[in-house]
Write a protein that holds these residues in place. Structure first.
Motif, PDB file in Angstrom:
ATOM      1  N   ASN A 232       0.821  -1.217   0.000  1.00 58.10           N
ATOM      2  CA  ASN A 232       0.000   0.000   0.000  1.00 58.10           C
ATOM      3  C   ASN A 232       0.851   1.262   0.000  1.00 58.10           C
ATOM      4  OD1 ASN A 232      -2.171  -1.802   0.321  1.00 58.10           O
ATOM      5  ND2 ASN A 232      -1.901  -1.736   2.544  1.00 58.10           N
TER       6      ASN A 232
ATOM      7  N   GLY B 175      -4.423   1.622  -2.405  1.00 59.84           N
ATOM      8  CA  GLY B 175      -4.702   0.208  -2.612  1.00 59.84           C
ATOM      9  C   GLY B 175      -4.902  -0.603  -1.356  1.00 59.84           C
ATOM     10  N   GLY B 176      -5.180  -0.015  -0.232  1.00 56.96           N
ATOM     11  CA  GLY B 176      -5.425  -0.785   0.992  1.00 56.96           C
ATOM     12  C   GLY B 176      -4.986  -0.011   2.212  1.00 56.96           C
TER      13      GLY B 176
ATOM     14  N   ALA C  27      -8.311   3.848  -0.983  1.00 49.00           N
ATOM     15  CA  ALA C  27      -8.667   3.716  -2.392  1.00 49.00           C
ATOM     16  C   ALA C  27      -7.528   4.163  -3.298  1.00 49.00           C
ATOM     17  CB  ALA C  27      -9.922   4.524  -2.691  1.00 49.00           C
TER      18      ALA C  27
ATOM     19  N   ALA D  85      -5.393   3.353  -7.119  1.00 46.25           N
ATOM     20  CA  ALA D  85      -5.437   1.891  -7.148  1.00 46.25           C
ATOM     21  C   ALA D  85      -6.857   1.371  -7.352  1.00 46.25           C
ATOM     22  CB  ALA D  85      -4.840   1.321  -5.862  1.00 46.25           C
ATOM     23  N   GLN D  86      -7.834   2.003  -6.707  1.00 46.25           N
ATOM     24  CA  GLN D  86      -9.222   1.524  -6.754  1.00 46.25           C
ATOM     25  C   GLN D  86     -10.134   2.703  -7.090  1.00 46.25           C
ATOM     26  OE1 GLN D  86      -9.843  -0.320  -2.937  1.00 46.25           O
ATOM     27  NE2 GLN D  86      -8.213  -1.814  -3.235  1.00 46.25           N
ATOM     28  N   LEU D  87     -10.256   2.976  -8.381  1.00 46.10           N
ATOM     29  CA  LEU D  87     -11.026   4.143  -8.819  1.00 46.10           C
ATOM     30  C   LEU D  87     -12.512   4.049  -8.459  1.00 46.10           C
ATOM     31  CD1 LEU D  87     -11.083   6.832 -10.283  1.00 46.10           C
ATOM     32  CD2 LEU D  87     -11.350   5.592 -12.447  1.00 46.10           C
ATOM     33  N   PRO D  88     -13.208   2.916  -8.677  1.00 45.77           N
ATOM     34  CA  PRO D  88     -14.629   2.867  -8.285  1.00 45.77           C
ATOM     35  C   PRO D  88     -14.859   3.142  -6.807  1.00 45.77           C
ATOM     36  CG  PRO D  88     -14.080   1.024  -9.731  1.00 45.77           C
ATOM     37  CD  PRO D  88     -12.794   1.674  -9.351  1.00 45.77           C
ATOM     38  N   GLU D  89     -14.018   2.590  -5.956  1.00 46.61           N
ATOM     39  CA  GLU D  89     -14.164   2.827  -4.512  1.00 46.61           C
ATOM     40  C   GLU D  89     -13.917   4.289  -4.177  1.00 46.61           C
ATOM     41  OE1 GLU D  89     -11.850   1.547  -0.416  1.00 46.61           O
ATOM     42  OE2 GLU D  89     -12.114   0.028  -1.992  1.00 46.61           O
ATOM     43  N   LEU D  90     -12.935   4.901  -4.846  1.00 50.14           N
ATOM     44  CA  LEU D  90     -12.653   6.308  -4.590  1.00 50.14           C
ATOM     45  C   LEU D  90     -13.827   7.185  -5.017  1.00 50.14           C
ATOM     46  CD1 LEU D  90     -10.672   8.453  -3.646  1.00 50.14           C
ATOM     47  CD2 LEU D  90      -9.682   8.471  -5.951  1.00 50.14           C
TER      48      LEU D  90
END
Length: 254
Positions: free
Chosen positions: A57, A212-213, A209, A131-136
């Motif tokens: 991360n 990445g963790g 997000a 790392a995590q566009l939908p979650e952001l």
């Protein structure tokens, strides 16, 4: 005395012969290793502990570490800016208090939400990897709703004074979130506020997000949703009280 020394020398000679015999027997019973095995064993004996580091991360540079805080700050400032223009409760005609509240909330949330989405995609323009566009995007939208609901809950009953209180609350959040100094090194009040203010959980969700963790998205979502529900109910209660007073005043005015 010379005789004693001679006897001791003889005994020492016998003991040395016995030790040599034992060493020869031990060496003969030892397993013979191949040259490459002996080489590896020698390397292991010389360096018995090997450390293999793997970074989890990791932020993609300084921008990745600062982006979560500034993204949350931008969303909250957007909510403050919207309510400079829009009213806390949008009375229009004879619409009900619930509709007047939700219309004002929806208009403000829509504007702030669009700004939050643009800010998320703006991270890529400045070279920050997500790392995590939908979650952001999900948490940016949720943070926009929460910030709008809190500012509205203060502006609806207090007007301009409520807007100033919302600004002061933002300052408290900036101090409590631990951006300038870790919350663990602060005094008891700041540490307690760190676990209560919504920006703490917004920043934590954004950090997870983007990098990445390393966050607690379920906890972040529950706390932010709790703030959203409570503050929206406060605004609805304020609007209901205003609507009842208006209804009582109309007959007397007639």
């Amino acid at each position: 005395e010379a005789g004693n020394v001679a006897d001791s020398g003889t005994t020492l000679k016998d003991d040395a012969r016995q030790l040599a015999s034992n060493l020869d027997a031990t060496a003969g019973s030892m397993h013979s290793y191949a040259a490459d095995t002996r080489e590896r064993m020698g390397e292991l004996a010389a360096d018995p502990v090997a450390i293999e580091a793997e970074r989890l991360n990791g932020a993609s540079g300084p921008g990745g570490g600062l982006a979560p805080f500034f993204l949350a700050l931008a969303i909250w400032l957007g909510a403050l800016g919207v309510f400079v223009v829009l009213p806390g409760i949008w009375w229009a005609g004879r619409q009900r208090w619930s509709r007047a509240t939700l219309v004002a909330f929806g208009a403000a949330a829509g504007l702030v939400g669009i700004g939050a989405v643009l800010a998320v995609f703006g991270l890529r323009l400045v070279g920050i990897e997500v790392a995590q566009l939908p979650e952001l995007l999900l948490f940016a939208g949720l943070t926009a709703l929460v910030s709008v609901a809190i500012v509205q809950a203060l502006v609806a009953p207090l007007g301009a004074r409520g807007w100033l209180l919302a600004l002061m609350f933002l300052v408290v959040q900036v101090a409590a979130v631990g951006f300038l100094s870790p919350a663990s090194t602060s005094n008891g009040l700041v540490a307690a506020l760190h676990t209560m203010v919504p920006m703490t959980y917004a920043v934590d969700a954004f950090r997870g997000a983007i990098n990445g963790g390393g966050s607690s998205p379920a906890v972040d979502a529950v706390v932010l949703a709790g703030w959203l529900v409570v503050t929206l109910l406060v605004t609805l209660a304020v609007a209901a009280g205003s609507g009842l007073r208006d209804e009582e005043a109309e007959p007397s005015a007639a």
